[in-house]
Scaffold this active site. Structure first.
Site, PDB file in Angstrom:
ATOM      1  N   LYS A 116      73.273  78.384  24.929  1.00  0.00           N
ATOM      2  CA  LYS A 116      72.921  77.533  23.683  1.00  0.00           C
ATOM      3  C   LYS A 116      72.766  78.631  22.526  1.00  0.00           C
ATOM      4  O   LYS A 116      72.978  77.943  21.267  1.00  0.00           O
ATOM      5  CB  LYS A 116      71.422  77.024  23.921  1.00  0.00           C
ATOM      6  CG  LYS A 116      71.414  75.968  24.829  1.00  0.00           C
ATOM      7  CD  LYS A 116      69.965  75.552  25.018  1.00  0.00           C
ATOM      8  CE  LYS A 116      69.710  74.676  26.671  1.00  0.00           C
ATOM      9  NZ  LYS A 116      70.217  73.503  26.814  1.00  0.00           N
ATOM     10  N   GLU A 200      62.779  77.810  18.575  1.00  0.00           N
ATOM     11  CA  GLU A 200      63.120  76.907  17.476  1.00  0.00           C
ATOM     12  C   GLU A 200      61.756  75.985  17.183  1.00  0.00           C
ATOM     13  O   GLU A 200      60.801  75.953  17.773  1.00  0.00           O
ATOM     14  CB  GLU A 200      64.299  76.059  17.583  1.00  0.00           C
ATOM     15  CG  GLU A 200      64.178  75.242  18.929  1.00  0.00           C
ATOM     16  CD  GLU A 200      65.761  74.580  19.337  1.00  0.00           C
ATOM     17  OE1 GLU A 200      66.753  74.954  19.098  1.00  0.00           O
ATOM     18  OE2 GLU A 200      65.437  73.208  19.614  1.00  0.00           O
ATOM     19  N   HIS A 235      61.471  66.220  29.903  1.00  0.00           N
ATOM     20  CA  HIS A 235      62.751  66.721  29.012  1.00  0.00           C
ATOM     21  C   HIS A 235      63.795  66.172  29.867  1.00  0.00           C
ATOM     22  O   HIS A 235      64.937  66.648  29.570  1.00  0.00           O
ATOM     23  CB  HIS A 235      62.867  68.158  28.962  1.00  0.00           C
ATOM     24  CG  HIS A 235      61.600  68.454  27.995  1.00  0.00           C
ATOM     25  ND1 HIS A 235      61.320  67.971  26.767  1.00  0.00           N
ATOM     26  CD2 HIS A 235      60.763  69.490  28.365  1.00  0.00           C
ATOM     27  CE1 HIS A 235      60.111  68.753  26.380  1.00  0.00           C
ATOM     28  NE2 HIS A 235      59.802  69.471  27.526  1.00  0.00           N
ATOM     29  N   ARG A 292      81.175  67.963  29.571  1.00  0.00           N
ATOM     30  CA  ARG A 292      81.699  67.187  30.650  1.00  0.00           C
ATOM     31  C   ARG A 292      81.360  65.814  30.235  1.00  0.00           C
ATOM     32  O   ARG A 292      80.640  65.328  29.289  1.00  0.00           O
ATOM     33  CB  ARG A 292      80.887  67.500  31.742  1.00  0.00           C
ATOM     34  CG  ARG A 292      79.220  67.657  31.474  1.00  0.00           C
ATOM     35  CD  ARG A 292      78.100  67.729  32.675  1.00  0.00           C
ATOM     36  NE  ARG A 292      77.044  68.173  32.240  1.00  0.00           N
ATOM     37  CZ  ARG A 292      76.131  67.292  32.217  1.00  0.00           C
ATOM     38  NH1 ARG A 292      76.457  65.937  32.063  1.00  0.00           N
ATOM     39  NH2 ARG A 292      74.800  67.582  31.831  1.00  0.00           N
TER      40      ARG A 292
HETATM   41  P1  ADP Z   1      72.440  64.632  31.565  1.00  0.00           P
HETATM   42  O1  ADP Z   1      71.992  64.938  30.371  1.00  0.00           O
HETATM   43  O2  ADP Z   1      73.861  63.803  31.781  1.00  0.00           O
HETATM   44  O3  ADP Z   1      71.596  63.942  32.406  1.00  0.00           O
HETATM   45  P2  ADP Z   1      71.745  67.185  33.295  1.00  0.00           P
HETATM   46  O4  ADP Z   1      72.073  68.445  32.813  1.00  0.00           O
HETATM   47  O5  ADP Z   1      70.496  66.682  33.390  1.00  0.00           O
HETATM   48  O6  ADP Z   1      72.693  65.974  32.455  1.00  0.00           O
HETATM   49  O7  ADP Z   1      72.709  66.955  34.866  1.00  0.00           O
HETATM   50  C1  ADP Z   1      73.655  65.790  35.030  1.00  0.00           C
HETATM   51  C2  ADP Z   1      73.563  65.592  36.380  1.00  0.00           C
HETATM   52  O8  ADP Z   1      74.046  66.357  37.421  1.00  0.00           O
HETATM   53  C3  ADP Z   1      72.044  65.247  36.942  1.00  0.00           C
HETATM   54  O9  ADP Z   1      71.926  63.957  37.789  1.00  0.00           O
HETATM   55  C4  ADP Z   1      71.676  66.337  37.773  1.00  0.00           C
HETATM   56  O10 ADP Z   1      70.741  66.095  38.570  1.00  0.00           O
HETATM   57  C5  ADP Z   1      73.009  66.790  38.310  1.00  0.00           C
HETATM   58  N1  ADP Z   1      73.184  68.050  38.622  1.00  0.00           N
HETATM   59  C6  ADP Z   1      73.070  68.786  37.619  1.00  0.00           C
HETATM   60  N2  ADP Z   1      73.112  70.211  38.358  1.00  0.00           N
HETATM   61  C7  ADP Z   1      73.459  70.154  39.541  1.00  0.00           C
HETATM   62  C8  ADP Z   1      73.686  70.648  40.712  1.00  0.00           C
HETATM   63  N3  ADP Z   1      73.744  72.334  40.665  1.00  0.00           N
HETATM   64  N4  ADP Z   1      73.919  70.237  41.930  1.00  0.00           N
HETATM   65  C9  ADP Z   1      73.945  68.954  41.844  1.00  0.00           C
HETATM   66  N5  ADP Z   1      73.455  68.079  41.037  1.00  0.00           N
HETATM   67  C10 ADP Z   1      73.383  68.870  39.723  1.00  0.00           C
HETATM   68  P1  ADP Z   2      68.698  70.834  28.541  1.00  0.00           P
HETATM   69  O1  ADP Z   2      69.813  71.842  28.552  1.00  0.00           O
HETATM   70  O2  ADP Z   2      67.711  70.965  29.349  1.00  0.00           O
HETATM   71  O3  ADP Z   2      69.202  69.265  28.402  1.00  0.00           O
HETATM   72  P2  ADP Z   2      68.131  70.212  25.654  1.00  0.00           P
HETATM   73  O4  ADP Z   2      68.315  71.570  24.479  1.00  0.00           O
HETATM   74  O5  ADP Z   2      69.205  69.390  25.568  1.00  0.00           O
HETATM   75  O6  ADP Z   2      67.950  71.098  27.144  1.00  0.00           O
HETATM   76  O7  ADP Z   2      66.895  69.612  25.350  1.00  0.00           O
HETATM   77  C1  ADP Z   2      66.241  68.850  26.452  1.00  0.00           C
HETATM   78  C2  ADP Z   2      65.201  67.971  25.701  1.00  0.00           C
HETATM   79  O8  ADP Z   2      64.149  68.723  25.315  1.00  0.00           O
HETATM   80  C3  ADP Z   2      65.489  67.087  24.634  1.00  0.00           C
HETATM   81  O9  ADP Z   2      66.246  65.869  24.836  1.00  0.00           O
HETATM   82  C4  ADP Z   2      64.304  66.900  23.919  1.00  0.00           C
HETATM   83  O10 ADP Z   2      63.562  65.953  24.590  1.00  0.00           O
HETATM   84  C5  ADP Z   2      63.674  68.343  24.285  1.00  0.00           C
HETATM   85  N1  ADP Z   2      63.677  69.219  22.950  1.00  0.00           N
HETATM   86  C6  ADP Z   2      64.845  70.074  22.956  1.00  0.00           C
HETATM   87  N2  ADP Z   2      64.841  70.846  21.564  1.00  0.00           N
HETATM   88  C7  ADP Z   2      63.711  70.382  21.077  1.00  0.00           C
HETATM   89  C8  ADP Z   2      62.888  70.522  19.817  1.00  0.00           C
HETATM   90  N3  ADP Z   2      63.394  71.498  18.957  1.00  0.00           N
HETATM   91  N4  ADP Z   2      61.752  69.794  19.447  1.00  0.00           N
HETATM   92  C9  ADP Z   2      61.415  68.841  20.354  1.00  0.00           C
HETATM   93  N5  ADP Z   2      62.011  68.533  21.239  1.00  0.00           N
HETATM   94  C10 ADP Z   2      62.916  69.309  21.868  1.00  0.00           C
HETATM   95 MG    MG Z   3      70.507  68.618  26.993  1.00  0.00          MG
END
Ligand code: ADP
Ligand code: ADP
Ligand code: MG
Length: 680
Positions: A116, A200, A235, A292
């Site tokens: 990130k 952040e 989140h 993806r």
């Molecule tokens: P999204 O933002 O599309 O929800 P996530 O990062 O939360 O993406 O994960 C996508 C999907 O892949 C979720 O349903 C999560 O449970 C699944 N997932 C992520 N990592 C793994 C893993 N290592 N093994 C199995 N499922 C996974």
């Molecule tokens: P992940 O890789 O776990 O998906 P993200 O950076 O996409 O992490 O953030 C996941 C969630 O966390 C966001 O959808 C939002 O709800 C919250 N979030 C992330 N950054 C911020 C921020 N700067 N301020 C408030 N909420 C945030």
């Molecule tokens: Mg995210």
């Protein structure tokens, strides 16, 4: 086009990819773990190969085994789905090295977006707006705290390598900084093997709005508009919709162009999602790019009339994108709800078990690849499980994705609410009732969206349990009498004894009986149940409950489906009987009523050879009884734990504990006898 692809995933995404491949005439190879030998994704693919034990690390995450299967079966390409190996650059490179096409972006683009922090530096150069913060290499705690002070509280710490909502800490004031940093780094190292963090500004009441992008190998890159995924728990997304309510065409174009710039900056190819965090005033900042296909991609397919997996296959095959930016319109509104095996009331803890019964809403098939202007089906269900399948502790507890389309948001909302009311699951805890309250609640219905919506509306989303309505009790009572009738027909057939049946009639006087049911609500009230009085009449019963008397009659019965009249009221529902538990689905709600049969438990213990069995696979966390102990009915004997949930096994009747078969810490299989018990 490819003639055969391997799908390196399981569950709904594997089934979903297989559906498109089949439509395109491409053969599919499934891989599966020992836990998935009978899984749906194995059944829907043309070939399937076992790759290892249940643990993902020994199966679905073993890139080398999967590549070997692809080569051995003659697959030309590998689709990674999401999760598992989908964002693993080494895996993508390893595929390329042996001449297999990885259906996804090049390893270099994944690496660029994998951190990130590094991604934010790149985006800065590409003029994509960023949340104010620090994403450099310096990780000294004092230095980072100064950065926090400069940014201004609240501040959010994120694991640079993070994902899935893990490794994030909100800090309210400078004094809390060091402690939060230490715990964030601990979680980051244990979850992602990398303790680098970024800081952040923590935005208040933000929305999560993401842009679907697609690029080909000919230099084309387009955006397929936005998805609003603001409704989250921990989140993590719960509801997703497209388009985002309140989005203006200008803002949409600005976000779309920023997302395309982000993709171009890393030489992107294939499907990707650029996630933005947006303020209520519409200003937006880059958050991360998921390299993806996303779980929520179906809402985009519905409003754009595309099949994104088909696009992925075409692009991976070297073809240009099927559409240009100007050809990508928005048609109607789509909402997705993630149906999970989980317990919203218990902090969303996952629930495991067998899907004893699953009834999905009608009108299921959505024509993938349909064109805008042609109406997509109203309801689409993407699921990787069938009735009888288990939700195991090894993988994600998602049961299905329910996606609805409407001409506008109001229609989509109404369809979602209706479809949730028709979704019936017995066998494990689900979030269906919670989702229904969520989509029907004022905040979501009026699109008052931000990432804190669920927390803020706890009062309405988690109402206190209420007493079961008379209608639900009447349905349960009718289902009970017909189950008894069935049983007695079986018995009298065997024993040729018309008098031995349990039919509720007597020669001269009306037969009366008292039934007792309990549910969560009544159990909380000193274990008092609902007393349902039935007086048998020629064409039905007189029913007495809670001081109400009414005539009860069955007007139609078809399997579990029942139509009854109670006084002047007509009631329709379905009752699924699971042992002593009556699952009553009526009025869009699910009531779980346990019948307290004074005879049943003693009989059950006998039938099971006097052994009490484990209701689920799990670990014994406490043994409360001792060998030779006399216990009273309901006394807790053993406590088991599975997926962090506890389950107490109580004495089925007064009796004697003859033998204890497991000790604290033992792992127990589903149905294994836990102790030998003799009813008094
Ligand atoms: P999204 O933002 O599309 O929800 P996530 O990062 O939360 O993406 O994960 C996508 C999907 O892949 C979720 O349903 C999560 O449970 C699944 N997932 C992520 N990592 C793994 C893993 N290592 N093994 C199995 N499922 C996974
Ligand atoms: P992940 O890789 O776990 O998906 P993200 O950076 O996409 O992490 O953030 C996941 C969630 O966390 C966001 O959808 C939002 O709800 C919250 N979030 C992330 N950054 C911020 C921020 N700067 N301020 C408030 N909420 C945030
Ligand atoms: Mg995210």
């Amino acid at each position: 086009m490819f003639t055969k692809i391997l799908i390196a995933n399981r569950g709904e995404i594997a089934c979903r990819v297989a559906a498109t491949a089949r439509r395109m005439g491409i053969r599919t190879v499934a891989v599966y773990s020992e836990a998935d030998a009978n899984a749906k994704h194995v059944a829907v693919c043309d070939e399937a190969v076992l790759i290892g034990p249940a643990a993902a690390k020994e199966s679905y995450l073993c890139g080398d085994k999967i590549i070997a299967v692809a080569l051995a079966t003659g697959a030309e390409a590998i689709h990674p789905g999401y999760g598992f190996l989908s964002e693993n650059a080494e895996f993508a490179d390893a595929c390329a090295e042996v001449g297999l096409v990885f259906i996804g972006p090049p390893g270099s683009a994944m690496r660029a977006m994998g951190s990130k922090s590094a991604a934010k530096s790149l985006m800065e150069k590409a003029n994509v707006p960023l949340v104010p913060g620090y994403h450099g290499d310096e990780q000294d705690p004092d230095f980072l705290q100064k950065q926090g002070d400069r940014i201004g509280y609240p501040v959010l710490l994120k694991a640079s390598a993070g994902g899935g909502g893990k490794g994030m800490r909100v800090i309210e004031k400078s004094e809390d900084f060091k402690a939060a940093l230490a715990s964030c780094k601990r979680e980051a190292i244990s979850s992602f093997g990398d303790d680098k963090v970024l800081a952040e500004k923590y935005l208040l009441r933000p929305r999560h709005i993401e842009i679907q992008v697609f690029a080909d190998t000919h230099g084309n890159c387009v955006y397929l508009h936005e998805r609003d995924c603001s409704v989250q728990r921990r989140h993590q997304k719960v509801l997703e919709e497209a388009p985002a309510p309140g989005m203006s065409p200008e803002r949409r174009a600005a976000m779309g162009e920023a997302a395309v710039a982000a993709a171009r900056a890393v030489g992107y190819v294939g499907a990707g999602t650029v996630e933005f965090i947006a303020n209520q005033d519409g200003s937006f900042y880059f958050m991360e790019m998921n390299t993806r296909l996303q779980v929520e991609h179906p809402v985009t397919e519905m409003i754009t009339g595309t099949d994104l997996v088909e696009w992925q296959l075409r692009v991976a095959n070297g073809q240009p994108l099927p559409k240009k930016q100007a050809e990508l319109g928005i048609h109607g509104h789509a909402i997705e709800a993630r149906i999970y095996a989980e317990n919203p009331e218990k902090g969303f803890l996952p629930s495991i078990g067998t899907l004893r019964h699953m009834d999905t809403p009608g009108a299921v098939s959505f024509e993938l690849g349909g064109t805008p202007g042609g109406s997509p089906a109203a309801v689409r269900i993407d699921s990787g499980v069938r009735e009888g399948d288990a939700i195991s502790p090894f993988y994600d507890p998602m049961i299905a994705k329910l996606i609805v389309w409407g001409a506008d948001r109001t229609q989509a909302l109404a369809r979602m609410s209706q479809a949730l009311a028709e979704f019936q699951i017995v066998g494990l805890a689900t979030n269906i009732a919670f989702l229904k309250r969520l989509v029907e609640g004022a905040a979501f219905a009026t699109a008052d969206l931000d990432t804190g919506l669920i927390e803020r509306n706890g009062d309405t989303l988690f109402p206190l349990p209420k007493a079961a309505p008379v209608g639900a009790l009447a349905l349960a009572a009718v289902a009970l009498t017909s189950a008894e009738k069935q049983a007695s027909i079986g018995q009298s057939h065997n024993r040729a004894d018309p008098w031995g049946n349990a039919l509720g009639w007597r020669l001269n006087s009306a037969y009366q009986r008292q039934l007792s049911f309990t549910d969560e609500y009544s159990a909380a009230k000193e274990g008092k149940g609902y007393n349902v009085g039935l007086t048998y009449r020629p064409h039905g019963w007189d029913l007495t409950v809670n001081g109400i008397d009414a005539e009860l009659a069955v007007t139609a019965q078809n399997g579990a489906e029942l139509s009854i009249t109670l006084g002047a009221t007509s009631i329709h529902g379905a009752v699924r009987v699971d042992g002593d538990t009556f699952h009553v689905f009526t009025g869009g709600r699910h009531f779980v009523l346990v019948y307290n049969d004074p005879m049943a438990h003693a009989g059950e213990a006998e039938a099971a050879g006097g052994r009490l069995t484990a209701p689920m696979p799990g670990k014994v966390v406490a043994v409360l009884a001792t060998k030779g102990q006399q216990v009273k009915k309901g006394d807790p004997l053993v406590i088991m734990e599975a997926m962090k949930m506890e389950h107490t096994i109580g004495a089925p009747s007064d009796g004697l504990v003859e033998e204890i078969l497991y000790q604290v810490g033992d792992q127990v299989a589903d149905g294994a006898p836990l102790l030998a018990f003799k009813a008094a």
